[in-house]
Design an enzyme around this catalytic site. Sequence first.
Site, short mmCIF file in Angstrom:
data_model
loop_
_atom_site.label_atom_id
_atom_site.label_comp_id
_atom_site.label_asym_id
_atom_site.label_seq_id
_atom_site.Cartn_x
_atom_site.Cartn_y
_atom_site.Cartn_z
N ARG A 72 -3.19 59.49 -6.70
CA ARG A 72 -1.92 58.74 -6.83
C ARG A 72 -0.85 59.82 -6.90
O ARG A 72 -0.89 60.67 -7.78
CB ARG A 72 -1.93 57.92 -8.12
CG ARG A 72 -3.07 56.90 -8.20
CD ARG A 72 -2.89 56.00 -9.40
NE ARG A 72 -4.11 55.29 -9.77
CZ ARG A 72 -4.54 54.16 -9.21
NH1 ARG A 72 -3.86 53.61 -8.24
NH2 ARG A 72 -5.64 53.57 -9.63
N SER A 73 0.08 59.81 -5.96
CA SER A 73 1.04 60.92 -5.85
C SER A 73 2.43 60.54 -6.36
O SER A 73 3.08 59.65 -5.81
CB SER A 73 1.14 61.36 -4.39
OG SER A 73 2.21 62.25 -4.22
N ASP A 103 -1.57 48.19 -2.96
CA ASP A 103 -0.13 47.90 -2.82
C ASP A 103 0.76 49.13 -3.03
O ASP A 103 1.76 49.30 -2.34
CB ASP A 103 0.30 46.73 -3.70
CG ASP A 103 0.01 46.94 -5.17
OD1 ASP A 103 -0.70 47.91 -5.51
OD2 ASP A 103 0.49 46.15 -5.98
N ASP A 130 -5.77 42.08 -4.77
CA ASP A 130 -4.43 41.58 -5.09
C ASP A 130 -3.44 41.76 -3.94
O ASP A 130 -2.23 41.84 -4.17
CB ASP A 130 -3.90 42.28 -6.36
CG ASP A 130 -3.86 43.80 -6.20
OD1 ASP A 130 -4.42 44.32 -5.22
OD2 ASP A 130 -3.26 44.45 -7.07
N HIS A 253 -14.62 51.98 -15.12
CA HIS A 253 -14.71 52.53 -13.76
C HIS A 253 -16.06 52.36 -13.08
O HIS A 253 -16.17 52.68 -11.89
CB HIS A 253 -14.29 54.01 -13.76
CG HIS A 253 -12.81 54.17 -13.94
ND1 HIS A 253 -12.21 54.07 -15.18
CD2 HIS A 253 -11.82 54.39 -13.05
CE1 HIS A 253 -10.90 54.23 -15.04
NE2 HIS A 253 -10.64 54.43 -13.77
O1 F6P Z 1 -6.41 49.40 -8.64
C1 F6P Z 1 -7.73 49.68 -8.95
C2 F6P Z 1 -7.89 49.94 -10.44
O2 F6P Z 1 -9.25 50.20 -10.69
C3 F6P Z 1 -7.38 48.83 -11.34
O3 F6P Z 1 -8.27 47.75 -11.45
C4 F6P Z 1 -7.17 49.59 -12.63
O4 F6P Z 1 -6.18 48.97 -13.42
C5 F6P Z 1 -6.70 50.95 -12.15
O5 F6P Z 1 -7.13 51.07 -10.81
C6 F6P Z 1 -7.22 52.11 -12.95
O6 F6P Z 1 -6.63 53.26 -12.42
P1 F6P Z 1 -7.13 54.74 -12.76
O7 F6P Z 1 -8.42 54.96 -12.07
O8 F6P Z 1 -6.04 55.60 -12.24
O9 F6P Z 1 -7.30 54.80 -14.25
#
Ligand code: F6P
Length: 323
Positions: A72-73, A103, A130, A253
């Site tokens: 995520r950048s 999104d 979503d 996760h």
């Molecule tokens: O968008 C996928 C997702 O797994 C969501 O369900 C969750 O809220 C988010 O990403 C968790 O993000 P990260 O892996 O950055 O903690």
Amino acid sequence: MKKVAVYTSGGDAPGMNACIRAVVRGAIYHGAEIFGIRYGYSGMIKGDIKPLNSYSVSNIIQKGGTILKSARSDDFKTKEGRKKAFNCLQEHEIEGLICIGGDGSFTGAKIFHEEYGVAIVGAPGTIDNDIYGTDFTIGFDTAVNTAIQAIDKIRDTADSHDRIFFIEVMGRDSGYIAIRSGICGGAEMVLVPETATSIEDVIETLKAGRSRSKTSSIIVVAEGDEIGGAIEIAARAQESLVDVDIRVATLGHIQRGGAPSAKDRILASRMGLSAIEGLLNGRKDVMAGVMKDELVYTPFEHAITIKKSLSPDLLRMVDIFNS
Ligand code: F6P
């Protein structure tokens, strides 16, 4: 268009590799040169770009995660970051992009297209489901199956110990994983952000179950539920149900990993091929999706702004089965 690149961005999802494979093999079939950008927009900014060939994507259709890595950048959210990314693409003479992500990734793609005119076609890869413009996103089916396996196991121990379990599933602001895994796992209640949750109702329903000699219960909680996550809701329930053993399990996760299901492999392959063929045929600023088993393209604008609602019949079903 002779040179194109593919990247995965945001949270990874099972089936992303199958999608990358479809994009790469589709591009080669149509005579285009294909590059892989590692680490999504971060890699685009740093120029982490390498050529791919048919063998680069051998033996990956069955693997979870993403061979291109993901990120995520925050830098790409800045004008400066996007300028660097554009310069890197120009250095490699890349004319078009395939973005596999959710999104946030499509929002970035839309802005990038508006600023620099870069042709981008998306393929929706997120376990959250979503995104508007496709009935299902890549990874959702596998994530639901993973959640179901966990719920089934928790039910065994809940039953042995006469306990109530609050099980939190992912989904960000969406209740898709919760409602489907809840129904499949026979949950007594499913709490989702799409409908108002009342803690009083949750407690009353649990008490009613106890008075009907129900010894254990499973409540699936979507992480985005407006009254809080499973830990918070369970703590409030415990205050009123003092003689009951309540436990919480957050699946986390594990829902993002694992071999993609057959459904996800097919979906990812279809959407990957449709995305690259769309791009090579001049489409841009759109997402490839599958609706009612038909391949469709939806403008990014709609994919990211239109809220995909939960089927009311699924929500109703949980209530009826547990009344
Ligand atoms: O968008 C996928 C997702 O797994 C969501 O369900 C969750 O809220 C988010 O990403 C968790 O993000 P990260 O892996 O950055 O903690």
